[in-house]
Design a protein around this motif. Structure first.
Motif, mmCIF file in Angstrom:
data_model
loop_
_atom_site.group_PDB
_atom_site.id
_atom_site.type_symbol
_atom_site.label_atom_id
_atom_site.label_comp_id
_atom_site.label_asym_id
_atom_site.label_seq_id
_atom_site.Cartn_x
_atom_site.Cartn_y
_atom_site.Cartn_z
ATOM 1 N N GLU A 1 0.844 -1.194 0.000
ATOM 2 C CA GLU A 1 0.000 0.000 0.000
ATOM 3 C C GLU A 1 0.874 1.236 0.000
ATOM 4 N N ASN A 2 0.414 2.264 -0.781
ATOM 5 C CA ASN A 2 1.116 3.550 -0.787
ATOM 6 C C ASN A 2 1.044 4.204 0.584
ATOM 7 N N ILE A 3 2.152 4.836 0.962
ATOM 8 C CA ILE A 3 2.190 5.525 2.254
ATOM 9 C C ILE A 3 1.550 6.901 2.146
ATOM 10 N N HIS A 4 1.911 7.653 1.088
ATOM 11 C CA HIS A 4 1.412 9.024 0.915
ATOM 12 C C HIS A 4 0.323 9.013 -0.172
ATOM 13 N N VAL A 5 -0.899 9.102 0.250
ATOM 14 C CA VAL A 5 -2.046 9.076 -0.667
ATOM 15 C C VAL A 5 -2.628 10.486 -0.763
ATOM 16 N N ASP A 6 -2.883 10.949 -2.016
ATOM 17 C CA ASP A 6 -3.472 12.271 -2.257
ATOM 18 C C ASP A 6 -4.989 12.134 -2.253
ATOM 19 N N PRO A 7 -5.675 12.829 -1.348
ATOM 20 C CA PRO A 7 -7.153 12.688 -1.290
ATOM 21 C C PRO A 7 -7.847 13.082 -2.585
ATOM 22 N N ARG A 8 -7.199 13.892 -3.420
ATOM 23 C CA ARG A 8 -7.837 14.316 -4.667
ATOM 24 C C ARG A 8 -8.062 13.156 -5.626
ATOM 25 N N PHE A 9 -7.293 12.063 -5.377
ATOM 26 C CA PHE A 9 -7.362 10.970 -6.346
ATOM 27 C C PHE A 9 -7.966 9.705 -5.743
ATOM 28 N N TYR A 10 -8.727 9.884 -4.679
ATOM 29 C CA TYR A 10 -9.407 8.726 -4.112
ATOM 30 C C TYR A 10 -10.376 8.107 -5.122
ATOM 31 N N TYR A 11 -10.846 8.928 -6.003
ATOM 32 C CA TYR A 11 -11.820 8.433 -6.980
ATOM 33 C C TYR A 11 -11.206 7.406 -7.924
ATOM 34 N N LEU A 12 -9.858 7.380 -7.967
ATOM 35 C CA LEU A 12 -9.203 6.425 -8.854
ATOM 36 C C LEU A 12 -9.197 5.016 -8.281
#
Length: 733
Positions: A295-306
């Motif tokens: 799992e990625n450690i740093h996730v950008d909330p803008r791309f949760y839709y992906l």
């Protein structure tokens, strides 16, 4: 109104460019006035006609170099050279033409914008400058346009701001873009001048891609003998992003080996390292299945839709069989055994087995480095440890052994286990005095007086603790022992008064017994000295000879007297040594120093009749008839003439020679005043003394005749007294 003139820049005509005319109302047209020009460029760039006042420019003028010139004009009387009007100042202003194109300060710009940015996201602003006059016409009015980079980017015409033109540009598809921007003056109209610049735009990464495992199932193998912490292998999930956006964390989320294995994330390689968490056993389990998640450690909330930024894979781990070393039933063994047991007694048994599926017989042995004295031995087949030497707890209470187990089929693969043998105590040592007691009793002691407290020690260590009993081996009229019942006893007197002249030392046997089974006892003898004590019971002396000294003489006084005696002895010895050094050396030091014609005849030879061994004629000295000399220091006494026997006619010569030599020494004034001995070992022919040997002659019967010695002995003694030797020197003489 000539205080300001206008001149067009970049004039290209062949004649001088006319600027304007100076005129004074005092000018009558008769040529009496003269016009003078001074200031910026006067006489060089600008010239004036002195009579008419017309001003011309001599060359082409660039407004961008100088936008205006300030000059001064004056009209004077040509004849008197006096001004007819005050000096006046005027300005020549240069009119601009569009002769400069727009320019950018940087030839190449570098900019970046995050990928997946929305349309219209500002990237960078570029600005061009125009040297023309912005206040005159449209020569400096700039309009921006994009020549290259469409349809990805656009530029605002008035401001030069570059913006994104397409939605969701993906860095993973294309990362670099080159955009060319044009700046045009005259408001972008036809005929305007233009300049261009290049902008290199990079799409920066955002975390818009989840990690992905290249395989849905991964197979790994590990030997069962691998220790805890061994790395089995690595797995890696790829991520199209870069930098921190591609950082992944691995974890085991499911499977039947979650408690047997661990996974560690390597940050530098972004790999997951699977390690052994617990010991493996091929015979117990041969295959483990793990479900691993990345799992990625740093996730950008803008791309949760992906979607979720994680992925999983199945890891199957096969355990391989190896020939394992034997395994003991315990990690260590503790055996307890009593001391003094019979040799060959088994004290305990260790057990081991082969953990492999094909079980192999085990052979046991002792590590002799842990049993250097070879006190123990072990049965190689069943692991029974037995004694080979006597055990003594008092020598060693613990024995730390190491037992080795090896497979018969593979003797190099061994296992060790510690074996601790504790030796239990048996009451096999008798108690003894704790220390050596120096005991004394005062001569003035009273009955029942304490003279010594004794205690005992025992090498044994009974569970209930030590308990000693004290008693006398026999009834003693002088002393008795009283048990204190605390492992000590008191020695008491039984009568009044003791005399060291009668008995100086008493021997008192004391019996010491313990209370363990079997009871052990020993007899210790106290040596009790009889000593003189003061009224307080303090010992003064224990020697009987001390009574001969004056009463009340202290120990310090005795030591002082002894020191004085020693000092006197040293002085006497030194004095005698000095006196001996001042003495003269003896007259005769050795036989080699004898000046007289003396021969030492030490061979008895063949008897008294043997005249061939030595010629006595050498003793006949003609000097014997020399005149007598008187001695000045003493008057010699008359020597008695020795008796002669008819059977020794030759002795006359020897006797006369000796007498002569004696007289010479008596009368010699240079003779030393001490005895001098000359040895004449001549026995002579038919001597009246006959043989002087301790062996009797075999040719004579009866006792030997020593009249000769009896006659001359007293005379020599007399000579010794005359020379001051005294009675002690008679034998020497």
């Amino acid at each position: 109104m000539w205080n300001q003139f206008f001149l067009l820049e970049e004039y290209t005509g062949s004649d001088y460019q006319y600027v304007g005319k100076l005129h004074s109302d005092q000018d009558k047209g008769d040529g009496s006035l003269k016009y003078i020009l001074s200031g910026d460029g006067a006489g060089t760039l600008f010239i004036i006609d002195e009579k008419t006042g017309d001003i011309h420019a001599t060359r082409r003028i660039d407004r961008e170099e100088k936008a205006f010139y300030t000059l001064r004009a004056q009209a004077i009387n040509r004849r008197t050279l006096r001004p007819v009007e005050p000096e006046s100042e005027f300005v020549i202003k240069i009119h601009d033409i569009n002769d400069n194109e727009p320019t950018f300060p940087e030839e190449i710009y570098t900019a970046s914008v995050p990928e997946m940015s929305v349309v219209g996201t500002s990237v960078v602003q570029v600005t061009a400058t125009d040297a023309d006059d912005p206040s005159y016409g449209n020569s400096a009015r700039i309009i921006y346009s994009i020549l290259q980079g469409q349809p990805y980017f656009s530029v605002e015409p008035e401001t030069g701001i570059i913006r994104t033109a397409l939605p969701n540009m993906n860095r993973e598809n294309r990362e670099q873009y080159q955009v060319v921007i044009q700046a045009k003056d005259m408001g972008g109209q036809m005929g305007g001048l233009s300049g261009t610049t290049t902008v290199n735009i990079t799409l920066t990464d955002v975390n818009d891609n989840p990690p992905r495992f290249p395989q849905s199932t991964i197979h790994l193998r590990i030997p069962e003998s691998s220790p805890v912490g061994t790395a089995i292998g690595s797995i890696k999930a790829t991520d199209a992003d870069t930098g921190k956006n591609a950082e992944v964390e691995y974890r085991i989320i499911d499977g039947d080996g979650t408690d047997m294995f661990d996974i560690v994330t390597q940050r530098d390689t972004q790999e997951g390292i699977i390690t052994v968490r617990k010991p493996l056993d091929y015979e117990t389990r041969r295959l483990y299945t793990l479900k691993v998640e990345a799992e990625n450690i740093h996730v950008d909330p803008r791309f949760y839709y992906l979607g979720p930024f994680k992925d999983t894979t199945i890891v199957k781990i096969s355990v391989e069989d190896v020939d394992e070393a034997p395994v003991f039933s315990r990690s260590s063994y503790l055996f307890e055994v009593h001391e003094d047991i019979e040799l060959g007694t088994i004290i305990g048994t260790v057990m081991a087995r082969d953990p492999d599926s094909a079980s192999s017989p085990i052979r046991f042995s002792l590590d002799r480095h842990t049993d250097l004295d070879r006190i123990f031995n072990i049965h190689s087949g069943n692991g029974s440890i037995y004694t080979s030497k006597t055990l003594d707890r008092e020598i060693s209470q613990w024995h730390n052994l190491s037992v080795i187990a090896a497979e018969i089929n593979n003797p190099k693969d061994t296992t060790r286990v510690p074996v601790y043998v504790r030796i239990l105590d048996v009451n096999d040592n008798a108690p003894q005095f704790a220390v050596f007691y120096d005991t004394f009793v005062c001569e003035n002691a009273r009955a029942g007086q304490l003279i010594q407290t004794i205690s005992a020690v025992d090498k044994d260590d009974p569970l209930g603790g030590q308990k000693f009993f004290f008693s006398l081996a026999a009834v003693n009229p002088n002393f008795t022992v009283q048990d204190n019942e605390d492992n000590t006893a008191r020695i008491l007197t039984r009568r009044n008064g003791f005399s060291r002249h009668e008995i100086s030392t008493y021997l008192l046997p004391v019996v010491i017994s313990d209370n363990d089974y079997p009871i052990q006892s020993s007899t210790g003898t106290l040596t009790i000295r009889v000593c003189a004590c003061d009224s307080r019971g303090n010992m003064q002396s224990c020697n009987a000879e001390a009574l001969l000294l004056p009463a009340g003489l202290s120990t310090g006084a005795l030591i002082a007297i002894l020191l004085c005696i020693i000092i006197l002895l040293v002085i006497v010895v030194l004095f005698a040594a000095l006196k001996r050094q001042r003495k003269k050396e003896p007259l005769i030091l050795s036989k080699e120093d004898i000046r007289d014609n003396i021969v030492s005849y030490n061979d008895e030879g063949g008897g008294e009749e043997d005249t061939q061994a030595f010629d006595i004629g050498t003793l006949r000295n003609p000097a014997a008839i020399e005149d007598k000399k008187l001695r000045r220091d003493i008057i010699p006494e008359t020597l008695f003439v020795p008796r002669r026997t008819p059977s020794a006619p030759d002795n006359t010569d020897v006797r006369d020679f000796i007498n002569q030599r004696l007289k010479e020494h008596d009368t010699d004034p240079s003779a030393p005043p001490y005895d001098s001995l000359a040895t004449y070992a001549y026995e002579g022919n038919d001597s009246i003394a006959e043989s002087l040997s301790s062996l009797e002659s075999g040719t004579t019967e009866g006792d030997q005749n020593y009249d000769y010695l009896r006659e001359w002995g007293p005379r020599f003694n007399k000579l010794a007294e005359m020379y001051g030797g005294g009675e002690s020197d008679k034998d020497t003489s």
